[in-house]
Design a protein around this motif. Structure first.
Motif, mmCIF file in Angstrom:
data_model
loop_
_atom_site.group_PDB
_atom_site.id
_atom_site.type_symbol
_atom_site.label_atom_id
_atom_site.label_comp_id
_atom_site.label_asym_id
_atom_site.label_seq_id
_atom_site.Cartn_x
_atom_site.Cartn_y
_atom_site.Cartn_z
ATOM 1 N N GLU A 1 0.824 -1.212 0.000
ATOM 2 C CA GLU A 1 0.000 0.000 0.000
ATOM 3 C C GLU A 1 0.855 1.259 0.000
ATOM 4 N N ILE A 2 2.027 1.169 0.621
ATOM 5 C CA ILE A 2 2.967 2.294 0.574
ATOM 6 C C ILE A 2 3.354 2.579 -0.872
ATOM 7 N N VAL A 3 3.645 1.521 -1.628
ATOM 8 C CA VAL A 3 4.012 1.675 -3.041
ATOM 9 C C VAL A 3 2.831 2.225 -3.840
ATOM 10 N N SER A 4 1.647 1.692 -3.615
ATOM 11 C CA SER A 4 0.467 2.130 -4.369
ATOM 12 C C SER A 4 0.173 3.608 -4.143
ATOM 13 N N ALA A 5 0.420 4.081 -2.917
ATOM 14 C CA ALA A 5 0.101 5.471 -2.586
ATOM 15 C C ALA A 5 1.252 6.437 -2.853
ATOM 16 N N SER A 6 2.390 5.936 -3.279
ATOM 17 C CA SER A 6 3.582 6.777 -3.419
ATOM 18 C C SER A 6 3.462 7.768 -4.570
ATOM 19 N N LYS A 7 4.320 8.791 -4.496
ATOM 20 C CA LYS A 7 4.420 9.756 -5.581
ATOM 21 C C LYS A 7 5.563 9.337 -6.506
ATOM 22 N N PHE A 8 5.381 9.587 -7.783
ATOM 23 C CA PHE A 8 6.379 9.199 -8.784
ATOM 24 C C PHE A 8 7.692 9.922 -8.512
ATOM 25 N N ASN A 9 8.782 9.150 -8.396
ATOM 26 C CA ASN A 9 10.082 9.749 -8.137
ATOM 27 C C ASN A 9 11.169 9.024 -8.940
ATOM 28 N N ARG A 10 12.421 9.270 -8.585
ATOM 29 C CA ARG A 10 13.550 8.710 -9.342
ATOM 30 C C ARG A 10 13.523 7.178 -9.354
ATOM 31 N N PHE A 11 13.131 6.569 -8.252
ATOM 32 C CA PHE A 11 13.066 5.116 -8.182
ATOM 33 C C PHE A 11 12.091 4.557 -9.224
ATOM 34 N N HIS A 12 10.888 5.119 -9.276
ATOM 35 C CA HIS A 12 9.894 4.677 -10.253
ATOM 36 C C HIS A 12 10.407 4.895 -11.677
ATOM 37 N N LEU A 13 11.106 6.012 -11.873
ATOM 38 C CA LEU A 13 11.629 6.332 -13.202
ATOM 39 C C LEU A 13 12.643 5.289 -13.663
ATOM 40 N N ILE A 14 13.509 4.831 -12.752
ATOM 41 C CA ILE A 14 14.508 3.814 -13.113
ATOM 42 C C ILE A 14 13.824 2.513 -13.532
ATOM 43 N N VAL A 15 12.805 2.100 -12.769
ATOM 44 C CA VAL A 15 12.059 0.891 -13.123
ATOM 45 C C VAL A 15 11.413 1.061 -14.488
ATOM 46 N N PHE A 16 10.816 2.234 -14.716
ATOM 47 C CA PHE A 16 10.139 2.507 -15.983
ATOM 48 C C PHE A 16 11.114 2.459 -17.153
ATOM 49 N N ILE A 17 12.261 3.115 -17.008
ATOM 50 C CA ILE A 17 13.229 3.190 -18.112
ATOM 51 C C ILE A 17 13.718 1.804 -18.505
ATOM 52 N N TRP A 18 14.035 0.964 -17.522
ATOM 53 C CA TRP A 18 14.528 -0.374 -17.845
ATOM 54 C C TRP A 18 13.449 -1.256 -18.471
ATOM 55 N N CYS A 19 12.226 -1.157 -17.968
ATOM 56 C CA CYS A 19 11.124 -1.925 -18.578
ATOM 57 C C CYS A 19 10.850 -1.427 -19.994
ATOM 58 N N PHE A 20 10.882 -0.111 -20.171
ATOM 59 C CA PHE A 20 10.704 0.504 -21.492
ATOM 60 C C PHE A 20 11.768 -0.018 -22.463
ATOM 61 N N TYR A 21 12.994 -0.056 -21.991
ATOM 62 C CA TYR A 21 14.133 -0.516 -22.785
ATOM 63 C C TYR A 21 13.957 -1.980 -23.191
ATOM 64 N N ALA A 22 13.609 -2.828 -22.217
ATOM 65 C CA ALA A 22 13.462 -4.261 -22.503
ATOM 66 C C ALA A 22 12.305 -4.522 -23.460
ATOM 67 N N ILE A 23 11.177 -3.881 -23.215
ATOM 68 C CA ILE A 23 10.012 -4.062 -24.084
ATOM 69 C C ILE A 23 10.296 -3.516 -25.474
ATOM 70 N N GLY A 24 11.144 -2.473 -25.540
ATOM 71 C CA GLY A 24 11.517 -1.910 -26.841
ATOM 72 C C GLY A 24 12.186 -2.946 -27.732
ATOM 73 N N PHE A 25 13.026 -3.786 -27.142
ATOM 74 C CA PHE A 25 13.673 -4.824 -27.937
ATOM 75 C C PHE A 25 12.711 -5.945 -28.304
ATOM 76 N N ASP A 26 11.648 -6.115 -27.521
ATOM 77 C CA ASP A 26 10.600 -7.063 -27.914
ATOM 78 C C ASP A 26 9.927 -6.575 -29.192
ATOM 79 N N GLY A 27 9.586 -5.271 -29.222
ATOM 80 C CA GLY A 27 8.975 -4.702 -30.426
ATOM 81 C C GLY A 27 9.910 -4.745 -31.616
ATOM 82 N N PHE A 28 11.188 -4.467 -31.350
ATOM 83 C CA PHE A 28 12.191 -4.529 -32.415
ATOM 84 C C PHE A 28 12.305 -5.947 -32.961
#
Length: 459
Positions: free
Chosen positions: A8-35
């Protein structure tokens, strides 16, 4: 001692650098799936010419790769729920990179097919684990948009493959696509250093230090301590048992079947278009360069559908947006079979991207969150695996249609059928048995932490 509901702490959190790092790496990995998916379709015309392949042979090779993805999703998703999603993503990136490079070096179609098949196993396990981790670490109010947005990487990967097809392949050959596909191998060390393991994984194994470390990144002012109560016994109990069996317990069996129907039909459309669109447009009288431009428009439609749909999902609800997109797809594919106007064809291809891969991108976070946290990788992975059956069938079925001499426009109309069935699948899901995360405001979490803290002081 404070009682901390870590998720619940995670669900209620505000978007910060930690969330951004997770997003960037998932974005990167999924990008190669599309490629990966797009590069086979982009390179296919040159490959068919070099190895003298028929349409049926080329379609079969595409299907073998998708079969490997299905195996990867079936095997590696339950394993990830037990042994760590980050660990499995690392294995997947390694498999995909090494064997994609090997496919580019293959001397003949047999070796190419074997290398593609093994690489596909890695790619099949990658997507559900990225979806699961991005869902777990996204703030609840931004979750539809964030999880959907990582699939912009999927579309950009497809665009990159198309641009390489237009500007590089005529000078370098189709193999350059597969050399580029090996890039993730070089970034694995950085991924290991930066990317977090699943919070539910640490909770189930009572690794309190890791839980506290992550929560401090999610909510830096939370003052979390290892002496707090993180309800570890309950988390460990939830993690017991065979993950696949849990997809069908607690009244989830009917909805699981409905989800599988929707994903099966969605992937049939998405992979059929990604594999054959350039060739289908070429058969319709367009040059190869123009045909690849249609592929770029399809990818742009995927991005548009993901972003607009993700925003609307947060406003009116996920399922309403998904059903609307599929019904739009029905109209779009029928219209493609009737029009001869080039400008309108571009518009319809754009909408087609939004109502296929765009809908798939939005469906993934909805499906993942439908299941309890301890089996979310399994829920996502098995829906992906069933969907892969549709993706396996699609390239060969379309090839069989094309070799009959059927008008390409009529072939487009056949996509309306799975679009209707996908909408029906989402209509049939029983949301009352779902495990959607509660919407908890950060102020409520802060108040609860304060109350628990005061209680611990008074005791």
């Amino acid at each position: 001692m404070r009682t901390i509901a870590a998720q619940e702490i995670v669900s209620a959190s505000k978007f910060n650098r930690f969330h951004l790092i997770v997003f960037i790496w998932c974005f990167y990995a999924i990008g190669f799936d599309g490629f990966d998916i797009a590069m086979y379709g982009v390179g296919m015309p040159w490959m068919m010419e070099e190895w003298n392949l028929s349409a049926l042979q080329a379609g079969a090779v595409g299907s073998y790769s998708l079969f490997g993805m299905m195996i990867g999703a079936l095997v590696l998703s339950p394993v990830a729920d037990k042994f760590g999603r980050k660990n499995i993503i690392i294995v997947c990136m390694f498999l995909f990179s090494i064997f994609t490079l090997a496919a580019g070096l293959a001397p003949n179609i047999v070796w190419f097919t074997i290398m593609r098949f093994i690489a596909a196993i890695g790619m099949g396990g990658l997507m559900p684990n990225c979806i699961s981790l991005m869902t777990e670490y996204s703030p609840k109010k931004h979750r539809p948009l964030l999880v959907g947005a990582i699939y912009i990487g999927y579309a950009l990967g497809g665009i990159l493959a198309s641009l390489i097809g237009i500007y590089l392949i005529p000078h370098t050959g189709w193999r350059v696509l597969y050399y580029i596909g090996a890039i993730p191998l070089l970034t694995i060390p950085l991924f290991i250093k930066q990317f977090p393991e699943s919070l539910s994984y640490y909770l189930a194994r009572k690794q309190v230090g890791k839980v506290v470390e992550i929560l401090h990144k999610v909510k830096p002012d939370g003052n979390f301590k290892e002496t707090d109560d993180y309800q570890l016994t309950a988390a460990a109990k939830d993690n017991q048992g065979f993950p696949v069996k849990k997809l069908f317990t607690n009244n989830r069996a009917f909805s699981t079947a409905a989800i599988w129907l929707a994903v099966f039909c969605t992937m049939m459309m998405a992979y059929g278009l990604n594999t054959w669109l350039p060739k289908m447009m070429q058969n319709s009288g367009f040059s190869l360069s123009s045909s690849l431009t249609f592929n770029i428009v399809l990818c742009l439609g995927q991005i548009g559908g993901t972003l607009v749909g993700g925003y609307l999902a947060g406003k009116v609800g996920h399922r309403k947006v998904l059903i609307s997109l599929y019904l739009m797809g029905v109209v779009t594919f029928i219209a493609l079979s009737l029009t001869t106007n080039v400008a309108l064809v571009y518009v319809l291809i754009f909408v087609g991207g939004a109502s296929t891969v765009g809908a798939m991108n939005l469906g993934n976070p909805y499906i993942t969150e439908f299941y309890p946290r301890e089996i979310r990788a399994t829920g996502a992975g098995y829906s992906q695996a069933i969907g892969r059956i549709g993706s396996i069938l699609a390239p060969t079925l379309i090839a069989m249609l094309l070799v009959t001499g059927i008008d390409t426009k009529v072939a487009f109309a056949t996509f309306a059928i799975p679009s209707i069935l996908a909408a029906l699948g989402y209509i049939l899901i029983q949301e009352k048995y779902a495990s959607f995360d509660k919407v908890v405001e950060e102020d409520e979490v802060n108040e609860e932490l304060l109350i628990n803290n005061n209680r611990s002081l008074s005791n």
